[in-house]
Design a protein around this motif. Structure first.
Motif, PDB file in Angstrom:
ATOM      1  N   SER A 223       0.814  -1.222   0.000  1.00 33.44           N
ATOM      2  CA  SER A 223       0.000   0.000   0.000  1.00 33.44           C
ATOM      3  C   SER A 223       0.846   1.270   0.000  1.00 33.44           C
TER       4      SER A 223
ATOM      5  N   SER B   8       1.190   3.961  -5.483  1.00 30.06           N
ATOM      6  CA  SER B   8      -0.067   3.932  -6.245  1.00 30.06           C
ATOM      7  C   SER B   8       0.198   3.429  -7.664  1.00 30.06           C
ATOM      8  N   PRO B   9      -0.575   2.434  -8.148  1.00 22.38           N
ATOM      9  CA  PRO B   9      -1.662   1.764  -7.437  1.00 22.38           C
ATOM     10  C   PRO B   9      -1.179   0.675  -6.482  1.00 22.38           C
ATOM     11  N   ASN B  10       0.096   0.251  -6.609  1.00 21.98           N
ATOM     12  CA  ASN B  10       0.650  -0.753  -5.722  1.00 21.98           C
ATOM     13  C   ASN B  10       2.163  -0.579  -5.632  1.00 21.98           C
TER      14      ASN B  10
ATOM     15  N   ILE C  40      -4.790   4.189  -0.758  1.00 18.95           N
ATOM     16  CA  ILE C  40      -4.389   2.883  -1.277  1.00 18.95           C
ATOM     17  C   ILE C  40      -4.655   1.863  -0.182  1.00 18.95           C
TER      18      ILE C  40
ATOM     19  N   ARG D 220      -5.173  -2.130   0.620  1.00 23.92           N
ATOM     20  CA  ARG D 220      -4.869  -3.420   0.003  1.00 23.92           C
ATOM     21  C   ARG D 220      -4.921  -4.560   1.021  1.00 23.92           C
TER      22      ARG D 220
ATOM     23  N   ARG E 138      -9.659  -5.333  -3.795  1.00 23.54           N
ATOM     24  CA  ARG E 138      -8.456  -4.597  -3.368  1.00 23.54           C
ATOM     25  C   ARG E 138      -7.330  -5.548  -2.953  1.00 23.54           C
TER      26      ARG E 138
ATOM     27  N   LEU F 267      -8.553   2.755  -6.428  1.00 24.20           N
ATOM     28  CA  LEU F 267      -8.088   3.863  -5.623  1.00 24.20           C
ATOM     29  C   LEU F 267      -9.303   4.473  -4.926  1.00 24.20           C
TER      30      LEU F 267
END
Length: 409
Positions: free
Chosen positions: A159, A162-164, A258, A260, A336, A405
């Motif tokens: 997290s 962005s996105p990971n 973010i 996750r 997510r 997101l």
């Protein structure tokens, strides 16, 4: 057979060419290792012929083709049929969070309202607030033990961008020996202050037992925790009617949240390449994993095959056993969720990470040393496996990573 021996038994059958089974059912992230042995059959031809509704927009996997890639594929081909939904899901005690005195005390101390945490900083504040071991209450009991705990390190690490924040670059270079990897490890170790003193030895049985007794304010567990513990038939549970569920804590990056979670364990059906009945074996798996039959199995009050299909989340029996307040959060958690490593060497990669995280938890290594040593081990594993093979697996694996997101509220 005893839990945890499925992979060993499968590898024994493959390596000895015993041919004792038509179908293997092991943890999801063994898919890459088993495919590379040649011990499980590639299912693409059967999938093309029999057209399972895995990507059906109403009944199929969450995220359609992305979900199929996450759960059933390795290096772009179908090798498994998902029969489980072990997406790690966060729950909390509604009686504690809803108590007026607790709300006032929390706001007086931290300056904002007590509510399920949106960020890891809020999670730390809330867990510390409820850490009262003298009263039999721990702030948060997401696992820290060997073999299970590192899934909670994953959530913190991935997290951070962005996105990971990925584990490997597209060039195959490990990314964990970095500012983000070190920060995630320091957080992971620091969070022990709001756990049980025995946290590094707790597995899910201790976690579930403690939560059932009202011993934790929050935890992250398999999605079936409310199914079993928020249950009037469970006379040993002190938290019936007192559980809520929430999305994973996250981080603000570039003006978005973010958030996750992670997929871990999750039984998957695979067809043995030694089977003389591969077509029938595949068809049995397709039937077991189909919308109607899988929802029926998942809704079983005593069962442990957790929901993951869109049809599961709308099925009235599944919603009844998993609870309406929880099942919608599970669905959003699935959207997510990042995959744990599921390409060749998954076991070795995870063991290296696990051992170094444990060394950090026990103060045998600093976070910096743990990440440096993990990187060194991962590079050795990559060379042993074959870097070209690993690169392809890393790139195709990224197809399954989430892109959701969330707005900053």
């Amino acid at each position: 057979m005893p839990n945890g021996q499925e992979f060993t038994k499968t590898m024994q059958d493959i390596s000895t060419k015993g041919g004792a089974y038509d179908i293997y059912s092991t943890e999801w992230n063994r898919l890459g290792d088993l495919a590379e042995t040649g011990g499980i059959a590639k299912l693409d031809d059967f999938v093309a012929q029999y057209k399972p509704e895995w990507d059906d927009p109403k009944t199929g996997y969450v995220d359609g083709a992305k979900g199929v890639s996450l759960l059933n594929k390795y290096r772009g081909s179908n090798y498994g049929v998902s029969l489980d939904g072990d997406f790690q899901t966060w729950v909390y005690r509604t009686d504690l969070f809803g108590d007026a005195a607790e709300q006032k005390a929390f706001k007086d101390k931290f300056g904002y309202d007590l509510a399920p945490p949106k960020t890891w900083k809020q999670h730390s504040d809330i867990a510390g607030f409820f850490q009262r071991p003298d009263k039999g209450l721990f702030g948060s009991t997401d696992l820290r033990n060997q073999g299970w705990g590192y899934t909670n390190w994953y959530q913190r690490y991935v997290s951070m961008a962005s996105p990971n924040q990925f584990l490997f670059g597209d060039d195959g270079k490990p990314l964990i020996n970095s500012e983000h990897g070190i920060a995630a490890t320091n957080e992971y170790v620091g969070s022990l202050v709001h756990h049980s003193p025995d946290a590094i030895s707790w597995g899910w049985p201790e976690q579930y037992g403690n939560f059932a007794k009202g011993g934790a304010a929050m935890t992250c567990a398999f999605s079936n925790l409310p199914k079993f513990l928020d249950n009037a038939g469970n006379k040993d549970s002190a938290v019936t009617g007192k559980i809520g569920s929430m999305l994973p804590p996250g981080r603000e990056v570039d003006g978005k949240l973010i958030s996750r979670s992670v997929l871990w364990f999750s039984l998957t059906g695979m067809v043995s390449s030694q089977s003389k009945n591969q077509e029938v074996a595949y068809l049995l798996l397709q039937w077991l994993g189909s919308a109607r039959i899988y929802a029926w199995m998942s809704a079983n009050p005593g069962g442990y095959l957790d929901p993951f299909r869109l049809s599961d989340f709308s099925d009235p029996l599944v919603r009844q056993t998993y609870h309406a307040y929880h099942i919608d959060v599970v669905r959003e958690t699935v959207a997510r969720t990042v995959p744990t490593i599921n390409y060749p060497g998954a076991t070795a990669f995870h063991n290296a990470l696990d051992e170094n995280l444990m060394a950090s938890l026990t103060k045998a290594k600093t976070a910096e040393q743990a990440m440096a040593d993990t990187e060194a081990e991962w590079k050795k594993i990559a060379r042993r496996i074959g870097e070209d093979k690993l690169l392809e697996a890393i790139r195709t694996n990224k197809e399954a990573w989430p892109t959701v997101l969330d707005p900053i509220s």
